[in-house]
Motif scaffolding. Structure first.
Motif, PDB file in Angstrom:
ATOM      1  N   ALA A 151      -0.258  -6.010   6.365  1.00 52.26           N
ATOM      2  CA  ALA A 151       1.005  -6.745   6.322  1.00 52.26           C
ATOM      3  C   ALA A 151       1.150  -7.575   7.597  1.00 52.26           C
ATOM      4  N   ASP A 178       4.150 -11.480   4.441  1.00 56.31           N
ATOM      5  CA  ASP A 178       5.326 -10.604   4.387  1.00 56.31           C
ATOM      6  C   ASP A 178       6.341 -11.051   3.339  1.00 56.31           C
ATOM      7  N   LEU A 233       4.854  -9.258  -0.513  1.00 60.44           N
ATOM      8  CA  LEU A 233       4.473  -7.856  -0.652  1.00 60.44           C
ATOM      9  C   LEU A 233       4.660  -7.365  -2.079  1.00 60.44           C
ATOM     10  N   PHE A 262      -0.474  -0.772   1.888  1.00 58.62           N
ATOM     11  CA  PHE A 262      -0.180  -1.681   2.980  1.00 58.62           C
ATOM     12  C   PHE A 262      -0.551  -1.017   4.308  1.00 58.62           C
ATOM     13  N   ILE A 267       8.212  -2.869   5.466  1.00 60.60           N
ATOM     14  CA  ILE A 267       7.479  -2.861   4.200  1.00 60.60           C
ATOM     15  C   ILE A 267       8.279  -2.123   3.136  1.00 60.60           C
TER      16      ILE A 267
END
Length: 361
Positions: free
Chosen positions: A193, A199, A202, A218, A241
């Motif tokens: 990531a 970003d 995702l 990730f 995340i």
């Protein structure tokens, strides 16, 4: 005579190596001073790669390992057999890019034939960028490969080219499609990531993995780039995340992680899951059960270790009759020198001299 392990290291404040003592002998479990039993050996086959990812390698000016320093298939097999005799149950083949090694199918065939002392098959896995996988998957599967992790940080061709400095996304996607069509499971896709790179995508990456019957994992970007340009402030964290994924799915923690590097969450109750490897913000050192063997025969007890334990004298020395005992002695010295954690947040932390491609993932 048993070879004396050679330690290559740079000093670090708080390093307790001088007080560590190797314990046990051939056939005994590989247990460090903190009670961690080691069952996983990451075996790097080459430091070369077909991509030049910005977080790993510079585009030009790389200093490659000398061909003569790369371990042969016989030497890799010898180390693997000694490790398996003392409790290692998983071999993961890494690089660089392991599929660049001309004898990769033979490496897989040899290692898949190794058994634990109880007669069980070894868990044989590989981490690859997917290039060449479409053409090699069936021979690798026939040779005994059990499962795959494939790296895919972006699905956007322009971003892929900028990130990897190569225009080879179609080959990676073909490799993933071939893996999805095979019976190698679980299939995992790895994505680092990165802020300003992926970003904002995702969720798209997870959807792509689900469409290929794979688990997306990730990875927090780690200080392992050869150029030493890592900046924690620009790293996408575990928390970020999970926050992003939570806008699409209900995330439920999956228990029973053990020594696995990834935390897993069920998506909307499962069975589909997503993983996060948060080596920086949520380190899992307390349960680490991994050792790493570099392509040139150095053992590392931590991805971020400043020191290495040289297996080459044990493998290529004159006293071949003591080879297995000598290899075991280096394995145990490496385990005995393992620290409780990687200390990335400690002011004394030193980024490894080698980049990720030369250490092995």
């Amino acid at each position: 005579m048993v070879a004396v392990p050679v330690i290559r290291t740079r000093p670090r404040r708080g390093d307790e190596r001088a007080r560590s003592v190797a314990t046990g002998g051939p056939g005994d479990p590989l247990v460090d001073r903190f009670g961690r039993v080691h069952r996983d050996l990451r075996i790097s086959l080459t430091d070369r790669c077909s991509l030049r990812c910005t977080y790993c390698m510079p585009e030009q000016g790389n200093e490659w390992l000398a061909r003569t320093s790369i371990l042969t298939v016989d030497e890799i097999e010898r180390v693997a057999r000694v490790a398996a005799a003392s409790g290692i149950t998983t071999f993961r083949l890494t690089g660089g890019e392991p599929l660049l090694r001309p004898d990769i199918v033979e490496v897989v065939r040899r290692l898949s034939a190794i058994r634990t002392p109880g007669g069980a098959a070894i868990d044989l896995a590989m981490t690859t960028n997917g290039i060449r996988l479409a053409e090699l998957l069936e021979p690798l599967r026939a040779a005994g490969l059990g499962r795959l992790n494939i790296s895919i940080d972006t699905l956007d061709p322009v971003r892929f080219r900028e990130l990897t400095r190569r225009d080879r996304l179609d080959e990676v996607l073909a490799g993933i499609a071939a893996a999805a069509a095979s019976d190698l499971r679980p299939l995992k896709l790895n994505a680092v990531a990165m802020r300003g790179v992926n970003d904002d995508a995702l969720i798209d990456l997870v959807d792509f993995a689900l469409a290929h019957d794979a688990q997306l994992r990730f990875i927090e970007q780690m200080p392992l780039d050869a150029g030493h340009t890592w900046d924690r402030a620009s790293m996408v964290t575990r928390s970020e995340i999970l926050d992003a994924l939570s806008t699409r799915w209900r995330l439920t923690p999956v228990p029973g992680r053990g020594g696995a590097p990834a935390e897993k969450w069920a998506l909307d109750g499962g069975p589909a899951t997503v993983g996060v490897i948060a080596s920086v913000t949520a380190p899992f050192c307390g349960d680490c059960d991994r050792l790493r063997l570099t392509a040139d025969g150095q053992l590392r007890n931590c991805l971020f270790s400043p020191g290495e334990y040289d297996l080459v004298p044990a493998l290529r020395g004159a006293d071949r009759t003591a080879t297995d005992t000598s290899v075991d002695a280096v394995l145990r010295a490496c385990i005995a020198g393992k620290l409780p954690g990687h200390a990335i947040d400690d002011p004394s932390f030193l980024q490894p001299t080698r980049g990720m491609n030369a250490i092995g993932g």
